[in-house]
Design a protein around this motif. Structure first.
Motif, PDB file in Angstrom:
ATOM      1  N   VAL A  11       0.820  -1.203   0.000  1.00 24.56           N
ATOM      2  CA  VAL A  11       0.000   0.000   0.000  1.00 24.56           C
ATOM      3  C   VAL A  11       0.860   1.261   0.000  1.00 24.56           C
ATOM      4  N   TYR A  23       1.892   6.748  -0.830  1.00 23.73           N
ATOM      5  CA  TYR A  23       1.783   6.835   0.619  1.00 23.73           C
ATOM      6  C   TYR A  23       3.169   6.849   1.273  1.00 23.73           C
ATOM      7  N   THR A 205      -6.711   4.806   3.007  1.00 23.26           N
ATOM      8  CA  THR A 205      -6.570   3.438   2.512  1.00 23.26           C
ATOM      9  C   THR A 205      -7.802   2.595   2.788  1.00 23.26           C
TER      10      THR A 205
END
Length: 247
Positions: A11, A23, A205
């Motif tokens: 992620v 991120y 997220t």
């Protein structure tokens, strides 16, 4: 929750929905602000703490009381409350034009407020360490400085403070790491430091809570450990044999 949790360490390399950065870029950006807040606040804390700690040991009772009042106020009021006072209350107490400038046009208001609040809060703790370091020295050192013809100020500058700072390096290291960890309160006024970024990442997220919290935690540990190693080297090089470290 643990059984159904879907791990996704990738992620951090995904692009955020509202832009073209990842991120991971967010996390590194937050780390940069965290380090900046901590270092700037530490400069303020060390400078003011050294002055206030010294004032608490001078023979003049009135001056010593000023130092005592400073320590008691900034040490006993929670850092988060102090941050809110500086951010919301103090601007309202300023003259109208200055107040409007601070509230509307002041650059980096959130950053400056966080640095000021954290620096003043930590200065009270540093002052206590400096006071303890000076008072751990024998009275003979002060008397020797005065006997050599030094003024009171010169005795502090050339005799007492150089020795005291060498003694209190370990507790100062702890105070610096506390300042680094306390920088997390800056999220409350909107500074994009590690805590703020991790909370924002959880929301963006849609549920990668563990990853969003573990990585900032590891970064805090790494930075604190690096600071501890650096100060340990300085401590070994400046150690004064025969003196007990102030706690």
């Amino acid at each position: 929750m643990a059984l159904n949790y879907k791990w996704n360490w990738g992620v951090f390399f995904e692009t955020i929905p509202s832009g073209d950065v990842t991120y991971l870029t967010w996390i590194l950006h937050g780390l940069g602000w965290t380090v900046a807040i901590s270092l700037c606040a530490w400069v303020i804390a060390l400078a003011l703490g050294s002055i206030i700690g010294t004032l608490r040991t001078v023979p003049h009772r009135g001056i010593a009381l000023i130092g005592h009042a400073w320590v008691e106020f900034f040490r006993n009021v929670p850092i988060l409350l102090q941050l809110f006072i500086w951010f919301f209350v103090v601007p309202e107490l300023l003259p109208r034009d200055l107040s409007m400038w601070v509230k509307q046009d002041m650059p980096a208001k959130e950053f400056i407020t966080a640095v000021l609040a954290l620096g003043l809060f930590t200065s009270a703790r540093v002052a206590e360490q400096v006071r303890a370091g000076i008072q751990s020295l024998s009275r003979g050192q002060r008397s020797a400085g005065l006997a050599l013809g030094f003024t009171q100020a010169q005795t502090y500058r050339y005799v007492l403070l150089p020795m005291a700072f060498r003694i209190i390096i370990p507790p100062l290291t702890s105070e610096f790491m506390n300042a680094f960890k306390n920088s997390g309160v800056a999220y409350a006024v909107g500074v994009w430091e590690l805590v703020f970024v991790s909370r924002q990442m959880v929301e963006e997220t849609g549920g990668q809570v563990i990853e969003s919290l573990i990585v900032p935690t590891v970064l805090y540990i790494i930075c604190s450990y690096a600071a501890n190693l650096l100060m340990s080297v300085i401590e070994r090089r400046s150690h004064v044999p025969g003196f007990i470290v102030a706690k």
